[in-house]
Write a protein that holds these residues in place. Structure first.
Motif, PDB file in Angstrom:
ATOM      1  N   ARG A 185      43.833 -76.551 -43.767  1.00 15.44           N
ATOM      2  CA  ARG A 185      44.497 -77.328 -42.715  1.00 15.44           C
ATOM      3  C   ARG A 185      45.639 -78.174 -43.267  1.00 15.44           C
ATOM      4  O   ARG A 185      46.526 -78.586 -42.517  1.00 15.44           O
ATOM      5  CB  ARG A 185      43.475 -78.214 -41.988  1.00 15.44           C
ATOM      6  N   LEU A 186      45.584 -78.470 -44.567  1.00  9.31           N
ATOM      7  CA  LEU A 186      46.663 -79.277 -45.171  1.00  9.31           C
ATOM      8  C   LEU A 186      47.844 -78.416 -45.615  1.00  9.31           C
ATOM      9  O   LEU A 186      48.990 -78.883 -45.653  1.00  9.31           O
ATOM     10  CB  LEU A 186      46.116 -80.054 -46.377  1.00  9.31           C
ATOM     11  N   ALA A 187      47.563 -77.181 -45.969  1.00  6.86           N
ATOM     12  CA  ALA A 187      48.620 -76.326 -46.527  1.00  6.86           C
ATOM     13  C   ALA A 187      49.752 -76.136 -45.527  1.00  6.86           C
ATOM     14  O   ALA A 187      49.518 -75.832 -44.352  1.00  6.86           O
ATOM     15  CB  ALA A 187      48.031 -74.975 -46.925  1.00  6.86           C
ATOM     16  N   GLY A 188      50.975 -76.327 -45.986  1.00  3.53           N
ATOM     17  CA  GLY A 188      52.154 -76.126 -45.149  1.00  3.53           C
ATOM     18  C   GLY A 188      52.555 -77.324 -44.321  1.00  3.53           C
ATOM     19  O   GLY A 188      53.617 -77.319 -43.691  1.00  3.53           O
ATOM     20  N   ARG A 189      51.734 -78.369 -44.291  1.00  8.56           N
ATOM     21  CA  ARG A 189      52.044 -79.552 -43.482  1.00  8.56           C
ATOM     22  C   ARG A 189      53.037 -80.470 -44.195  1.00  8.56           C
ATOM     23  O   ARG A 189      53.002 -80.618 -45.403  1.00  8.56           O
ATOM     24  CB  ARG A 189      50.762 -80.345 -43.168  1.00  8.56           C
ATOM     25  N   ARG A 190      53.900 -81.072 -43.407  1.00  9.25           N
ATOM     26  CA  ARG A 190      54.783 -82.114 -43.941  1.00  9.25           C
ATOM     27  C   ARG A 190      54.125 -83.476 -43.714  1.00  9.25           C
ATOM     28  O   ARG A 190      53.539 -83.716 -42.648  1.00  9.25           O
ATOM     29  CB  ARG A 190      56.150 -82.073 -43.251  1.00  9.25           C
ATOM     30  N   ILE A 191      54.214 -84.337 -44.727  1.00  3.78           N
ATOM     31  CA  ILE A 191      53.674 -85.695 -44.601  1.00  3.78           C
ATOM     32  C   ILE A 191      54.794 -86.573 -44.050  1.00  3.78           C
ATOM     33  O   ILE A 191      55.824 -86.762 -44.695  1.00  3.78           O
ATOM     34  CB  ILE A 191      53.205 -86.224 -45.967  1.00  3.78           C
ATOM     35  N   THR A 192      54.599 -87.090 -42.843  1.00  3.18           N
ATOM     36  CA  THR A 192      55.690 -87.838 -42.209  1.00  3.18           C
ATOM     37  C   THR A 192      55.656 -89.321 -42.551  1.00  3.18           C
ATOM     38  O   THR A 192      56.657 -90.013 -42.411  1.00  3.18           O
ATOM     39  CB  THR A 192      55.657 -87.651 -40.681  1.00  3.18           C
ATOM     40  N   GLY A 193      54.523 -89.823 -42.994  1.00  8.61           N
ATOM     41  CA  GLY A 193      54.474 -91.242 -43.372  1.00  8.61           C
ATOM     42  C   GLY A 193      53.125 -91.606 -43.959  1.00  8.61           C
ATOM     43  O   GLY A 193      52.125 -90.952 -43.681  1.00  8.61           O
TER      44      GLY A 193
END
Length: 292
Positions: free
Chosen positions: A44-52
């Motif tokens: 679920r974390l793979a490919g996600r951008r961390i926005t803050g």
DNA sequence: AAGCGAACCTGGCTGC
DNA sequence: TGCAGCCAGGTTCGCT
């Protein structure tokens, strides 16, 4: 290990590397910490951008671009370190070259920038969870949390309202995360010394019968804010294993007035000798002369 | 209901 | 040197 100032130090250390970064892939090296990881955590974390990156009490939150929040608690012994392929300076900080994984490295975030963020936690009292942003406030982690001590709500009146009628000692009441969220064993002792209040004093005695603030409530609210702000400024306290994410030590432990100073003189001219007392298998340090 | 002690787990330090 | 015992910055559970 970490109370609010240490957690905030970690958040500030992670921010320059993680905010805006994309998670390439995640190594999850065991099935649980204090509680199980959510199902398909790494996927679920793979490919996600961390926005803050944010913080609430002793929790770090990483907002992801799919509307979920990665909730992180460091427990007693959790820490992060940042490594880069060949060692590099990012936003003015130096990060060590990538090295072998160590014992108790439980989660490794590989960012597409090449930075690698490693979570280590020997005692495994920490936790990580994924929660939809809209449900964060009512999640099991956040729903019971009390006042944010560095927010605007903490003043003498608020403390008096919270503590009015409480028979528990000030020490226990300040440790209670349902009332004020973020203090722990060190900063409770330090704040009580700064406010000249005994840890054994009943919490209710800082308020009038009607729940209004007595001077002690104002003093305590001010002491809490001051000690936390000073500790954040110092990068937290490094007693044994708290490090900033670049490996630097915090240095607020040099400014402790009472914590760990049993048998030493109080820093006040008219003070006595610092004592240690154990409550529920937790040490409290205080000056029996100037804290009333 | 509030308040208190124990449990969770590992590592580091002290003292015999 | 070895080992038992104690201590550690948090949270949660279960018993008065």
């Amino acid at each position: 290990m970490p109370e609010l100032p240490e957690v905030e130090t970690v958040r500030r250390g992670l921010a320059p590397v993680m905010e805006g970064a994309v998670i390439d892939h995640v190594e999850q090296r065991r099935g649980d910490l204090r509680s199980p990881f959510p199902k398909n955590f790494a996927g679920r974390l793979a490919g996600r951008r961390i926005t803050g990156l944010g913080r609430r009490a002793k929790y770090i939150t990483a907002d992801l671009d799919d509307g979920t929040v990665l909730v992180i608690h460091l427990g007693m012994s959790g820490s992060f370190r940042i490594e880069t392929a060949g060692g590099a300076k990012i936003a003015g900080r130096f990060y060590h070259p990538r090295s072998a994984l160590r014992a108790h490295d439980h989660v490794v975030l590989h960012l597409s920038s090449g930075a690698v963020v490693v979570f280590n936690d020997p005692r495994r009292f920490g936790l990580m969870d994924l929660v939809p942003r809209a449900e964060l406030g009512t999640s099991k982690h956040f729903k019971g949390l009390g006042l944010e001590p560095l927010g605007n709500e903490l003043d003498g009146a608020a403390l008096a309202r919270l503590f009015a009628g409480r028979k528990a000692p000030l020490k226990a009441s300040l440790m209670d995360q349902r009332l004020i969220a973020g203090l722990g064993n060190i900063y409770v002792s330090e704040a009580l010394w700064r406010a000249k209040l005994s840890p054994d004093r009943k919490a209710g005695t800082i308020a009038t019968p009607g729940g209004k603030a007595k001077p002690a409530a104002e003093a305590l609210a001010g002491a809490i804010r001051d000690v936390l702000q000073a500790a954040v400024k110092a990068g937290g306290s490094s007693l044994r294993d708290h490090r900033q994410v670049d490996g630097e030590l915090g240095y607020f432990q040099h400014e402790f007035a009472v914590y760990g100073r049993e048998g030493e003189p109080c820093l006040r001219e008219d003070g006595g000798t610092i004592r240690r007392k154990v409550h529920s298998s937790r040490s409290t340090f205080y000056c029996p002369v100037c804290q009333r």
